[in-house]
Design a protein around this motif. Structure first.
Motif, PDB file in Angstrom:
ATOM      1  N   ARG A   1       2.213   9.465  -2.247  1.00  6.76           N
ATOM      2  CA  ARG A   1       2.386  10.470  -3.287  1.00  6.76           C
ATOM      3  C   ARG A   1       2.698  11.826  -2.673  1.00  6.76           C
ATOM      4  O   ARG A   1       2.362  12.099  -1.515  1.00  6.76           O
ATOM      5  CB  ARG A   1       1.140  10.572  -4.164  1.00  6.76           C
TER       6      ARG A   1
ATOM      7  N   TYR B   1       4.013   8.268   6.171  1.00  6.71           N
ATOM      8  CA  TYR B   1       2.878   7.462   5.715  1.00  6.71           C
ATOM      9  C   TYR B   1       2.392   6.503   6.793  1.00  6.71           C
ATOM     10  O   TYR B   1       1.182   6.368   7.009  1.00  6.71           O
ATOM     11  CB  TYR B   1       3.277   6.688   4.464  1.00  6.71           C
TER      12      TYR B   1
ATOM     13  N   PHE C   1       2.819   9.920  -7.772  1.00  8.68           N
ATOM     14  CA  PHE C   1       3.024   8.694  -7.012  1.00  8.68           C
ATOM     15  C   PHE C   1       4.514   8.336  -7.109  1.00  8.68           C
ATOM     16  O   PHE C   1       4.968   7.768  -8.109  1.00  8.68           O
ATOM     17  CB  PHE C   1       2.151   7.572  -7.550  1.00  8.68           C
TER      18      PHE C   1
ATOM     19  N   GLU D   1       0.436   3.786  -2.973  1.00  6.92           N
ATOM     20  CA  GLU D   1      -0.406   4.927  -2.621  1.00  6.92           C
ATOM     21  C   GLU D   1       0.354   6.175  -2.208  1.00  6.92           C
ATOM     22  O   GLU D   1      -0.217   7.281  -2.246  1.00  6.92           O
ATOM     23  CB  GLU D   1      -1.367   4.532  -1.490  1.00  6.92           C
TER      24      GLU D   1
ATOM     25  N   LYS E   1       0.833  -1.205   0.000  1.00  7.99           N
ATOM     26  CA  LYS E   1       0.000   0.000   0.000  1.00  7.99           C
ATOM     27  C   LYS E   1       0.866   1.253   0.000  1.00  7.99           C
ATOM     28  O   LYS E   1       0.556   2.234  -0.682  1.00  7.99           O
ATOM     29  CB  LYS E   1      -0.929  -0.001   1.219  1.00  7.99           C
TER      30      LYS E   1
END
Length: 291
Positions: free
Chosen positions: A39, A71, A44, A37, A33
């Motif tokens: 970005r 993240y 990205f 994901e 992920k």
């Protein structure tokens, strides 16, 4: 139901712990992920980088440690606390995404598809070579110095195909990311005969079948303290580094650099002593020399 009988009854009070395989699959999903994901603005970063690398047959991904912290801080903590295990899971996640980029279905993926390499960069503060101690073993550390020697490329086994020289029984073993020699079975592992008789083979029967084994490039480097880091009256200390795959042939002797890697120890069988090395995961950041 009556509890007056002399029977034993039990009930679940606390939930059981998740199995190791389930934990590993969840960690791999979390890494996937992050790659797909994460970005910055509308770009990205890692999904695009991996696609560009795969198209030119560079099976690697360079990850900034700060991005992983932003993240998923808990995932980054797992990576820092147990890098030997987590790096393998991270590389597995990268490899699975790389296969999806190239091939439509899993049936088309060749069996010899290479494992993608993780190259980790970090903005953490540096640790001097003489400050490394037992608390740093099996942890990710960042050190700096000057490369004083670099070996030629040599092959390092990742999976060995073995054959018994007596009964021709074959088997495959995975080789861990370590610096010592792989451990072979001391006795033949062939199954018993249909009539129940055991196969009688001599001790240490296995030999390596090289054309059916898998190897990667490896290079040994020596990193020495810079003159400004050495206390007055002391001799400069050095540490042995091990680079593999896409980190080989990146720097030459005389280069000042920052190294990020897993601090580990191993016992040499040739010379009876404990040597300190940085395990294969490390990144190189060259410094400009003052002219």
């Amino acid at each position: 139901m009556s509890f007056e009988r002399a029977d034993i009854y039990s009930t679940s009070v606390l939930p059981g712990e998740a199995s190791g395989d389930d934990q590993y699959s969840e960690v791999i999903k979390a890494f996937k992920k992050f790659i797909l994901e994460f970005r910055i603005d509308n770009q990205f970063i890692y999904r695009d980088q991996l696609r560009e690398n795969i198209l030119v047959r560079q099976y690697q991904l360079t990850v900034q440690n700060g991005h992983l912290i932003a993240y998923h801080d808990e995932l980054n903590k797992k990576l820092m606390d147990n890098p030997t295990e987590m790096v393998a899971l991270f590389e597995q996640a990268i490899t699975e995404i790389a296969k999806r980029i190239i091939y439509i279905s899993n049936e088309e993926v060749p069996s010899n598809f290479p494992t993608c390499q993780l190259i980790l960069l970090t903005q953490d503060s540096r640790i001097s070579i003489r400050s490394l101690n037992a608390d740093n073993i099996s942890k990710i550390v960042k050190i700096s110095g000057i490369i004083i020697s670099a070996s030629t490329l040599r092959s390092k086994a990742t999976e060995l195909s073995l054959m018994c020289r007596s009964c021709k029984h074959t088997m495959k073993i995975s080789v861990a990311s370590s610096f010592g020699a792989p451990q072979f079975p001391k006795h033949c592992m062939a199954p018993d005969q249909p009539n129940g008789e055991k196969v009688k083979c001599p001790p240490d029967p296995y030999i390596i079948v090289h054309d059916k084994s898998q190897f990667i490039d490896q290079q040994i480097l020596k990193l020495q303290e810079t003159p400004g880091m050495v206390p007055i009256g002391e001799i400069p200390r050095h540490i042995v580094l091990s680079a593999d795959r896409y980190l080989c042939n990146r720097i030459i002797p005389g280069t000042r650099c920052d190294i990020v890697g897993i601090y580990t120890i191993y016992q040499s069988k040739i010379v009876i002593q404990i040597m300190v090395m940085l395990q294969p995961l490390y990144s190189v950041k060259k410094k400009r020399k003052n002219l």
